[in-house]
Design a protein around this motif. Structure first.
Motif, PDB file in Angstrom:
ATOM      1  N   LEU A 105      -8.161  -2.862   5.419  1.00  0.00           N
ATOM      2  CA  LEU A 105      -8.995  -2.934   6.684  1.00  0.00           C
ATOM      3  C   LEU A 105     -10.368  -2.252   6.291  1.00  0.00           C
ATOM      4  O   LEU A 105     -11.187  -1.927   7.288  1.00  0.00           O
ATOM      5  N   CYS A 141       0.762  -1.062  -0.175  1.00  0.00           N
ATOM      6  CA  CYS A 141      -0.022   0.164   0.134  1.00  0.00           C
ATOM      7  C   CYS A 141       0.916   1.197   0.118  1.00  0.00           C
ATOM      8  O   CYS A 141       1.769   1.433   0.889  1.00  0.00           O
ATOM      9  N   CYS A 146      -8.343  -0.600   0.683  1.00  0.00           N
ATOM     10  CA  CYS A 146      -7.701  -0.571   1.897  1.00  0.00           C
ATOM     11  C   CYS A 146      -7.866  -2.175   2.299  1.00  0.00           C
ATOM     12  O   CYS A 146      -8.961  -2.543   2.308  1.00  0.00           O
ATOM     13  N   CYS A 153       0.088  -4.774   4.902  1.00  0.00           N
ATOM     14  CA  CYS A 153       0.080  -3.716   4.300  1.00  0.00           C
ATOM     15  C   CYS A 153       1.488  -3.362   3.274  1.00  0.00           C
ATOM     16  O   CYS A 153       1.408  -2.857   2.131  1.00  0.00           O
ATOM     17  N   PRO A 161      -3.548  -2.919  -2.233  1.00  0.00           N
ATOM     18  CA  PRO A 161      -4.861  -3.555  -2.099  1.00  0.00           C
ATOM     19  C   PRO A 161      -5.585  -3.142  -3.265  1.00  0.00           C
ATOM     20  O   PRO A 161      -5.652  -1.960  -3.831  1.00  0.00           O
ATOM     21  N   CYS A 192       0.293   5.863   7.470  1.00  0.00           N
ATOM     22  CA  CYS A 192      -0.996   5.378   7.771  1.00  0.00           C
ATOM     23  C   CYS A 192      -1.001   4.584   9.173  1.00  0.00           C
ATOM     24  O   CYS A 192      -0.137   3.917   9.675  1.00  0.00           O
TER      25      CYS A 192
END
Ligand code: SF4
Length: 340
Positions: free
Chosen positions: A325, A291, A323, A304, A310, A297
């Motif tokens: 999450l 990511c 994301c 990640c 993602p 973040c």
């Protein structure tokens, strides 16, 4: 119907780092991934807001759509037609149909031209109308943007305020009756006191003349005011896209959430949360896998940084975010969102 379909749009620039850069990176060549696989559609007659910090790839995306940069990969389809395959006549029609409004009205207008000549420059260069017809349309375009033709047509740029110059810039774009207008931060160089007038003018003209628009800004309060859909970009990639109201009231991506929380709230009692993200956006030179937002973040996990970036996932009607999450029940963004 979609007037513009952008698929996997990518722009990479190869660079040769200087001596220090070579010593630090150990590489003789590096790649700036300015835009990396951005996809979206723009419905006819609507305004798409393009949000993100400086360096996120917003302007490069617009330059590719305006055909001022060639993409490294990906497709841009305008009214169903891939613009990469346009012949000479097709390219001329495309350049008529897609117009830019520039960020800086101080730099974008030739200081030696009168307002009349500035607005007439495009039609004259393209040779599309007679002299009389061009003159008639110049005066009409000036009226359209709220400048009295008799009062302004013989002025030079230095004889006008910033707001008046930006109105001339808008007239230069609209005289060609575009179907798509790309407005790249058109308010950022203007005094706060005149921004609302120019914003109202653009929104009103878009509705009256029925052109589609990509409006670029780092300011969510402006985008929530003018756009129907919102695309949030970070370091060359799309993080979230959806109906503006949904993205602003219920942002799903941590970066979009941080942008919403950073919007000023006109309430002295409002206690702003401590910013969750810190630091500056990185330069998109050879970004690490995973990511792109991981370095800033607050919720970043090992996955990640380790897994591929993602993919976009639908989180609501027409609302997508990228994301690991993703949580459909993410909380409302609170007072900051309500202020937009
Ligand atoms: Fe943060 Fe990980 Fe989501 Fe990226 S994928 S925004 S690093 S939680």
């Amino acid at each position: 119907m979609a007037i513009l379909e952008v698929g996997g749009l990518t722009k990479h620039f190869d660079i040769r780092p200087g001596l220090l850069g070579r010593l630090l990176s150990g590489k003789r060549r590096q790649t700036i991934k300015a835009v990396d696989g951005v996809s979206f559609t723009l419905e006819e007659g609507t305004i798409l807001g393009l949000a993100g910090e400086s360096g996120c790839g917003k302007s490069t995306t617009c330059m590719m759509i305006a055909k001022l940069h060639e993409p490294t990969a990906g497709t841009i389809r305008f009214k169903g037609r891939d613009i990469a395959g346009l012949d000479r006549a097709g390219l001329r029609d495309y350049r008529l149909a897609v117009q830019l409004i520039f960020q800086d009205p101080y730099e974008s207008l030739n200081p030696r031209f009168t307002v009349f000549d500035l607005v007439a420059e495009g039609p004259r260069a393209l040779g599309i109308w007679s002299r009389e017809e061009t003159a008639r349309r110049v005066l009409e375009a000036l009226s359209l943007v709220g400048l009295k033709p008799e009062e302004y047509k013989d002025r030079f740029p230095h004889q006008m305020s910033g707001g008046e110059r930006q109105r001339v810039g808008i007239a230069c774009a609209l005289i060609l009756e575009p179907e798509l207008v790309i407005a790249d931060e058109p308010l950022s160089m203007l005094d706060v006191s005149i921004r609302a007038g120019i914003l109202d003018l653009l929104r009103d003209l878009s509705a009256r003349l029925n052109f589609s628009c990509i409006y670029v800004s780092h300011d969510l309060s402006i985008l929530s005011n003018i756009s129907e859909r919102l695309l949030v970009m970070y370091l060359g990639m799309a993080m979230e896209i959806g109906p503006t109201d949904r993205v602003v009231r219920n942002p799903q991506h941590p970066y979009a959430r941080a942008l919403v929380e950073a919007v000023p709230v006109p309430d002295p009692r409002y206690k702003r949360p401590i910013p969750a993200i810190r630091g500056e956006i990185a330069r998109p030179i050879d970004p690490p896998p995973g990511c792109r937002f991981a370095a800033r973040c607050p919720q970043a996990m090992d996955a990640c940084r380790r897994d591929p970036a993602p993919a976009m996932r639908e989180v609501g009607p027409g609302h997508f975010a990228a994301c690991h999450l993703l949580d459909m029940d993410a909380p409302d963004s609170g007072t900051a969102a309500r202020a937009l």
